[in-house]
Design a protein around this motif. Sequence first.
Motif: not given
Length: 255
Positions: A147-153
């Motif tokens: 998901g985007y949240e982990e990718f963004s981190k």
Amino acid sequence: MSEGAQFRQVSPVRLYQRIVEQIEQAIARGDLKPGQRLPSERELVTQFGASRPTVREALRVLESNGLVRSRHGDPNGPEILPFSSDRMTKEMARLVQFDNVSIAELISFRMILDGSASLLAARLRSEEELSAMERTLAVMADAIETGYEEFSKADVAFHEAVAVASRNSLIEVCNQVVRGAVLSLISDKVAHAHNSTALMRESLRHHEEVLEAIRAGDGPAAASISRHKLYEYYAGYVPEDEREPLLALMDDEEG
């Protein structure tokens, strides 16, 4: 009296501001370091020769500025906090939201910072720092399905690794602030876009190209790729008639 010189009436400086100034100066000089404690409120009242309400107001200002932290019921004085860019990030985002700074200016500034960081990193990075960048990309690749949240981190971690390798702490701080402000404004749009997975794959590919140029020690290429990829990723969030500052940062032969 000269007509060219005009003055305004002076305002008295409140006592709590003098206390704030002294403590800020002590932190700036290194007399007070992160983790250390200020004297208790009672001791501060004695040292400054000020009233308890005045000292409390000064401590409230210092806490709101992110310089100290008080814990309810703690018998010790307020703790000196390490520097954090969080407040600067919020202020930058607020400037954009209130139209004092355009999203185009913010993104073009990020292109400048990222390009400079990539150029310096390509010339100065160590093998250890290069490995750190490679690890963040591996995490980004795994996070595409998560998901985007982990990718963004992981994305943030990559840019931080590049900024660290630039050997310039101001680039580190400014990059963190500007990146945070940009993401605070558009991250929801990216996360909920119907093609968010495709956007993440494209972003990963862009990061891999920057890393390859850094690994090769090609500073101009790393800077150019970084600026171009940021433009491609973010230009869609900028109205067409406001994109000139972004386009001005593109190489002539590629713009």
